[in-house]
Design an enzyme around this catalytic site. Structure first.
Site, PDB file in Angstrom:
ATOM      1  N   GLN A   1       0.843  -1.187   0.000  1.00  0.00           N
ATOM      2  CA  GLN A   1       0.000   0.000   0.000  1.00  0.00           C
ATOM      3  C   GLN A   1       0.886   1.247   0.000  1.00  0.00           C
ATOM      4  O   GLN A   1       1.773   1.391   0.841  1.00  0.00           O
ATOM      5  CB  GLN A   1      -0.897   0.017   1.236  1.00  0.00           C
TER       6      GLN A   1
ATOM      7  N   TYR B   1      -6.312  10.590   4.811  1.00  0.00           N
ATOM      8  CA  TYR B   1      -4.895  10.835   4.541  1.00  0.00           C
ATOM      9  C   TYR B   1      -4.765  11.742   3.302  1.00  0.00           C
ATOM     10  O   TYR B   1      -5.759  12.251   2.800  1.00  0.00           O
ATOM     11  CB  TYR B   1      -4.141   9.510   4.407  1.00  0.00           C
TER      12      TYR B   1
ATOM     13  N   ARG C   1      -7.770   2.524  -2.821  1.00  0.00           N
ATOM     14  CA  ARG C   1      -8.675   2.368  -1.669  1.00  0.00           C
ATOM     15  C   ARG C   1      -9.339   3.706  -1.346  1.00  0.00           C
ATOM     16  O   ARG C   1      -8.662   4.724  -1.211  1.00  0.00           O
ATOM     17  CB  ARG C   1      -7.873   1.879  -0.466  1.00  0.00           C
TER      18      ARG C   1
ATOM     19  N   GLY D   1      -9.641  -6.689   8.093  1.00  0.00           N
ATOM     20  CA  GLY D   1      -8.615  -6.006   8.862  1.00  0.00           C
ATOM     21  C   GLY D   1      -8.429  -6.665  10.208  1.00  0.00           C
ATOM     22  O   GLY D   1      -7.542  -7.495  10.412  1.00  0.00           O
TER      23      GLY D   1
HETATM   24  C1  LIG Z   1      -4.275  -1.752  13.641  1.00  0.00           C
HETATM   25  C2  LIG Z   1      -4.898  -1.312  12.360  1.00  0.00           C
HETATM   26  C3  LIG Z   1      -4.098  -0.783  11.343  1.00  0.00           C
HETATM   27  C4  LIG Z   1      -4.639  -0.367  10.149  1.00  0.00           C
HETATM   28  N1  LIG Z   1      -3.824   0.118   9.166  1.00  0.00           N
HETATM   29  C5  LIG Z   1      -4.339   0.432   7.956  1.00  0.00           C
HETATM   30  C6  LIG Z   1      -3.493   0.825   6.889  1.00  0.00           C
HETATM   31  O1  LIG Z   1      -2.270   0.896   7.001  1.00  0.00           O
HETATM   32  N2  LIG Z   1      -4.081   1.110   5.691  1.00  0.00           N
HETATM   33  C7  LIG Z   1      -5.430   1.029   5.499  1.00  0.00           C
HETATM   34  O2  LIG Z   1      -5.903   1.287   4.383  1.00  0.00           O
HETATM   35  N3  LIG Z   1      -6.251   0.654   6.492  1.00  0.00           N
HETATM   36  C8  LIG Z   1      -5.736   0.347   7.703  1.00  0.00           C
HETATM   37  N4  LIG Z   1      -6.589  -0.046   8.717  1.00  0.00           N
HETATM   38  C9  LIG Z   1      -8.040  -0.143   8.457  1.00  0.00           C
HETATM   39  C10 LIG Z   1      -8.383  -1.558   8.002  1.00  0.00           C
HETATM   40  O3  LIG Z   1      -7.715  -1.859   6.782  1.00  0.00           O
HETATM   41  C11 LIG Z   1      -9.883  -1.763   7.772  1.00  0.00           C
HETATM   42  O4  LIG Z   1     -10.362  -0.855   6.803  1.00  0.00           O
HETATM   43  C12 LIG Z   1     -10.707  -1.577   9.042  1.00  0.00           C
HETATM   44  O5  LIG Z   1     -10.111  -2.261  10.137  1.00  0.00           O
HETATM   45  C13 LIG Z   1     -12.124  -2.105   8.824  1.00  0.00           C
HETATM   46  O6  LIG Z   1     -12.082  -3.453   8.374  1.00  0.00           O
HETATM   47  P1  LIG Z   1     -12.369  -4.675   9.383  1.00  0.00           P
HETATM   48  O7  LIG Z   1     -13.788  -4.468   9.926  1.00  0.00           O
HETATM   49  O8  LIG Z   1     -12.249  -5.915   8.562  1.00  0.00           O
HETATM   50  O9  LIG Z   1     -11.365  -4.576  10.493  1.00  0.00           O
HETATM   51  C14 LIG Z   1      -6.039  -0.468   9.938  1.00  0.00           C
HETATM   52  C15 LIG Z   1      -6.855  -1.005  10.952  1.00  0.00           C
HETATM   53  C16 LIG Z   1      -6.301  -1.417  12.146  1.00  0.00           C
HETATM   54  C17 LIG Z   1      -7.215  -1.990  13.209  1.00  0.00           C
END
Ligand SMILES: Cc1cc2nc3c(=O)[nH]c(=O)nc-3n(C[C@H](O)[C@H](O)[C@H](O)COP(=O)(O)O)c2cc1C
Length: 269
Positions: free
Chosen positions: A11, A91, A138, A227
């Site tokens: 990414q 961002y 994204r 995530g």
């Molecule tokens: C610890 C952590 C780090 C994350 N880092 C990123 C990241 O670097 N880039 C990104 O696009 N989303 C990041 N996210 C967001 C996740 O990619 C995702 O969109 C979010 O957790 C919702 O999806 P989920 O319900 O499957 O967790 C992060 C989420 C968490 C919890």
């Protein structure tokens, strides 16, 4: 990753105003406009308040595009299978898109055409390095992540973004549906309308369970991204296949920088 039969996509992420000088060799964070996010970021020791960023000049925007080109080249040299442009979660690219964070009066601000200019230039720059079918993007239209604010013209703004993306040969368009890591909330039909507008393979994300993901795939999504479930379950696909219980997430150690609560979750066997 390749040895284990997988693919891996890097990414490419510029945080813009969601930073602090101690992460930037003492320099101020940058953004389209000098508006503080009113958000916090992890500086290696704890969460700290972000400050008023420096508004990028047109020359600095050009230099930032060169940084994107360099990052894309580095990812290619490192052997990734593709890259994902991070245009979500408040961002830098998202900061350019929204009228809450972009109040510029030059060719990068004001109209939708102008606010989407930086995103278009980044996409074209990165595809210029990787070629067709290797670059994804994204987006998180209805998310207030990093306190970015919801743009007053979100439906038209993101329709214009998707219409542009449809002219590019992208590997995928990846949408965070609703509030990142929070409620799957959006004005009725808004995410569905965007999703139907996307012609590239669609990746769905946000709050998906195994069951919801199967339904999304049946409805035509190319993939579903996990995530938090994947952080807590390094063998998530195997667990889904086996119908096994999932490890709970250790929320206290997220962003902590060490293995605890990050790479120390048990696998099934
Ligand atoms: C610890 C952590 C780090 C994350 N880092 C990123 C990241 O670097 N880039 C990104 O696009 N989303 C990041 N996210 C967001 C996740 O990619 C995702 O969109 C979010 O957790 C919702 O999806 P989920 O319900 O499957 O967790 C992060 C989420 C968490 C919890």
């Amino acid at each position: 990753m390749h040895g284990a039969g997988s693919k891996i996509v890097a990414q490419i992420w510029h945080v813009g105003r969601i930073s602090v000088p101690q992460l930037l060799d003492g320099r101020d964070p940058v953004a389209p406009s000098a508006i503080a996010a009113g958000a916090k970021t992890f500086d290696g020791t704890g969460f700290v308040e972000t400050r008023v960023p420096h508004a990028l000049t047109v020359e600095e925007i050009a230099a930032t595009l060169a940084d994107y080109r360099n990052a894309a080249e580095c990812a290619k040299r490192a052997g990734f299978d593709g890259v994902e442009i991070h245009a979500a979660n408040g961002y830098l690219i998202d900061q350019f898109l929204r009228d809450t964070s972009n109040t510029r009066t030059d060719s990068y601000g004001g109209s939708i055409e102008n606010r989407t200019r930086f995103l278009r230039e980044v996409v074209e720059t990165v595809i210029g390095i990787w070629g067709p079918g290797r670059v994804g993007i994204r987006l998180s239209p209805w998310s207030n992540a990093n306190n970015v604010g919801i743009s007053s013209d979100t439906p038209e703004l993101f329709a214009a973004v998707v219409d542009f993306l449809n002219t590019q040969d992208l590997a995928f368009v990846h949408l965070i549906e609703g509030q990142t890591g929070g409620p799957r909330d959006w004005p009725e039909g808004a995410i569905e309308a965007l999703r139907n507008r996307v012609t590239a393979p669609y990746i769905a994300n946000n709050g998906y369970s195994h069951e919801m993901a199967e339904a999304a795939l049946n409805e035509g999504a190319a993939a579903v991204a996990f995530g938090r479930l994947f952080i807590a379950n390094p063998d998530l696909p195997q667990r889904f296949k086996a119908g096994a219980d999932l490890n709970p997430l250790d929320g206290d150690h997220l962003y902590g920088g060490g293995a605890e609560g990050y790479t120390d979750y048990p696998t099934l066997d």
